[in-house]
Design a protein around this motif. Structure first.
Motif, PDB file in Angstrom:
ATOM      1  N   ASN A  41       0.827  -1.206   0.000  1.00  0.00           N
ATOM      2  CA  ASN A  41       0.000   0.000   0.000  1.00  0.00           C
ATOM      3  C   ASN A  41       0.859   1.253   0.000  1.00  0.00           C
ATOM      4  OD1 ASN A  41      -2.917  -0.146  -0.100  1.00  0.00           O
ATOM      5  ND2 ASN A  41      -2.807  -1.444   1.706  1.00  0.00           N
TER       6      ASN A  41
ATOM      7  N   LYS B 179     -12.981  -4.096  -9.571  1.00  0.00           N
ATOM      8  CA  LYS B 179     -12.066  -2.968  -9.362  1.00  0.00           C
ATOM      9  C   LYS B 179     -12.193  -2.416  -7.941  1.00  0.00           C
ATOM     10  CE  LYS B 179     -11.368   0.148 -12.597  1.00  0.00           C
ATOM     11  NZ  LYS B 179      -9.886   0.199 -12.730  1.00  0.00           N
ATOM     12  N   CYS B 180     -13.419  -2.259  -7.475  1.00  0.00           N
ATOM     13  CA  CYS B 180     -13.624  -1.691  -6.142  1.00  0.00           C
ATOM     14  C   CYS B 180     -13.145  -2.638  -5.049  1.00  0.00           C
ATOM     15  CB  CYS B 180     -15.093  -1.329  -5.944  1.00  0.00           C
ATOM     16  SG  CYS B 180     -15.602   0.109  -6.921  1.00  0.00           S
TER      17      CYS B 180
ATOM     18  N   TYR C 257     -11.154   9.192  -1.005  1.00  0.00           N
ATOM     19  CA  TYR C 257     -10.868   7.754  -1.087  1.00  0.00           C
ATOM     20  C   TYR C 257     -11.990   6.883  -0.527  1.00  0.00           C
ATOM     21  CZ  TYR C 257      -6.317   9.982  -1.597  1.00  0.00           C
ATOM     22  OH  TYR C 257      -5.287  10.803  -1.986  1.00  0.00           O
TER      23      TYR C 257
ATOM     24  N   TYR D 148      -9.482  10.293  -7.242  1.00  0.00           N
ATOM     25  CA  TYR D 148      -8.228  10.367  -6.490  1.00  0.00           C
ATOM     26  C   TYR D 148      -7.904  11.812  -6.108  1.00  0.00           C
ATOM     27  CZ  TYR D 148      -6.833   5.467  -7.086  1.00  0.00           C
ATOM     28  OH  TYR D 148      -6.761   4.096  -7.016  1.00  0.00           O
TER      29      TYR D 148
ATOM     30  N   LEU E   4     -11.928   8.110 -12.536  1.00  0.00           N
ATOM     31  CA  LEU E   4     -11.057   7.554 -11.502  1.00  0.00           C
ATOM     32  C   LEU E   4     -10.018   8.573 -11.060  1.00  0.00           C
ATOM     33  CD1 LEU E   4     -10.620   4.975  -9.892  1.00  0.00           C
ATOM     34  CD2 LEU E   4      -9.014   4.218 -11.648  1.00  0.00           C
TER      35      LEU E   4
ATOM     36  N   SER F 282      -5.005   1.273  -8.557  1.00  0.00           N
ATOM     37  CA  SER F 282      -5.557   1.671  -9.864  1.00  0.00           C
ATOM     38  C   SER F 282      -4.860   2.895 -10.426  1.00  0.00           C
ATOM     39  CB  SER F 282      -7.063   1.917  -9.744  1.00  0.00           C
ATOM     40  OG  SER F 282      -7.754   0.712  -9.522  1.00  0.00           O
TER      41      SER F 282
ATOM     42  N   VAL G 192     -14.367   4.409  -1.405  1.00  0.00           N
ATOM     43  CA  VAL G 192     -14.577   3.501  -2.534  1.00  0.00           C
ATOM     44  C   VAL G 192     -16.065   3.275  -2.796  1.00  0.00           C
ATOM     45  CG1 VAL G 192     -14.145   1.173  -3.416  1.00  0.00           C
ATOM     46  CG2 VAL G 192     -12.357   2.373  -2.149  1.00  0.00           C
TER      47      VAL G 192
ATOM     48  N   THR H 234      -5.569   0.954  -1.977  1.00  0.00           N
ATOM     49  CA  THR H 234      -6.242   2.182  -2.404  1.00  0.00           C
ATOM     50  C   THR H 234      -5.663   2.772  -3.678  1.00  0.00           C
ATOM     51  OG1 THR H 234      -6.704   2.694  -0.082  1.00  0.00           O
ATOM     52  CG2 THR H 234      -6.942   4.495  -1.678  1.00  0.00           C
TER      53      THR H 234
ATOM     54  N   MET I 286      -9.518  -2.020  -4.911  1.00  0.00           N
ATOM     55  CA  MET I 286      -9.237  -0.702  -4.333  1.00  0.00           C
ATOM     56  C   MET I 286      -9.446  -0.673  -2.826  1.00  0.00           C
ATOM     57  SD  MET I 286     -10.898   1.545  -7.430  1.00  0.00           S
ATOM     58  CE  MET I 286     -11.110   3.062  -6.510  1.00  0.00           C
ATOM     59  N   ARG I 287     -10.342  -1.536  -2.342  1.00  0.00           N
ATOM     60  CA  ARG I 287     -10.542  -1.602  -0.887  1.00  0.00           C
ATOM     61  C   ARG I 287      -9.355  -2.254  -0.191  1.00  0.00           C
ATOM     62  NH1 ARG I 287     -16.115  -2.393  -2.642  1.00  0.00           N
ATOM     63  NH2 ARG I 287     -17.338  -0.616  -1.870  1.00  0.00           N
TER      64      ARG I 287
END
Length: 210
Positions: free
Chosen positions: A18, A96-97, A179, A174, A170, A107, A181, A104, A100-101
């Motif tokens: 991360n 995708k989500c 952030y 950002y 997207l 993507s 999601v 973060t 992202m979870r």
């Protein structure tokens, strides 16, 4: 390769990944400080290089990890197991989500990597992206039922317009620095509904209401 890294707990691996995704996603490769990655991950810089021999190795590791994780979640959400383009987008969004979870900035890192100017990175990533884009489009054309899509616009044009708009959405998300999601997911679902009216075989009255 990277045996020392994989020997870490899953939680520690995630902390390091991360941190690295965030720093590389928000800086050009040459300006991305490895000291910041280490600090963000809660480890020393020397320990970071104990797991990855150098900055380039770490960057390429992230690129491959992002690709592998994305494929895993695309399979999990059965993205390509439908012939309805708009349903495919909904499943792709869920995949995708989910990623992202967990990570973060993955993507944003993936998007920005294509424009990285470092020659050693360009030589690896740009061919990968170009091959993937062509392969994906060919696969879509082979499995989609185009009866769900308007006939008066070429599908390739529709696909590219949605792809460019998706990247823009997207990047904007950002830039907000929020952030959230779930909020992004809901907004994107609304956009898919909009695209389904515009590009799908909805009634002419549906389109006139836009």
């Amino acid at each position: 390769m990277n045996k020392k890294f994989y020997a870490l707990s899953k939680e520690k691996q995630s902390q390091i990944l991360n941190a690295a995704y965030k720093v590389f996603a928000t800086n050009q490769y040459k300006k991305a400080p490895t000291s910041e990655i280490a600090a963000e991950a809660g480890i020393s810089k020397s320990l970071l290089f104990h797991y990855f021999h150098n900055k380039l190795e770490l960057y390429i590791f992230l690129w491959n990890h992002a690709a592998d994780l994305t494929k895993k979640y695309m399979c999990k959400y059965k993205v390509y197991e439908t012939d309805d383009f708009f349903e495919m987008m909904r499943r792709g969004l869920m995949a995708k989500c989910a990623v992202m979870r967990k990570y973060t900035f993955l993507s944003l890192f993936s998007m920005n990597s294509y424009y990285e100017t470092e020659p050693d990175i360009q030589s690896i990533i740009q061919p990968d992206v170009q091959d993937a884009a062509q392969t994906t489009l060919e696969m879509l054309l082979s499995i989609l039922n185009l009866d769900f899509i308007r006939k008066d616009i070429e599908f390739v044009r529709i696909y590219k317009e949605i792809l460019y708009a998706s990247d823009g959405m997207l990047k904007y998300w950002y830039r907000t620095g929020n952030y959230d999601v779930t909020a992004f997911e809901q907004e994107y679902l609304e956009m898919i509904k909009h695209w389904e009216i515009v590009y799908g075989k909805g009634t002419e009255n549906d389109r006139k209401q836009l």
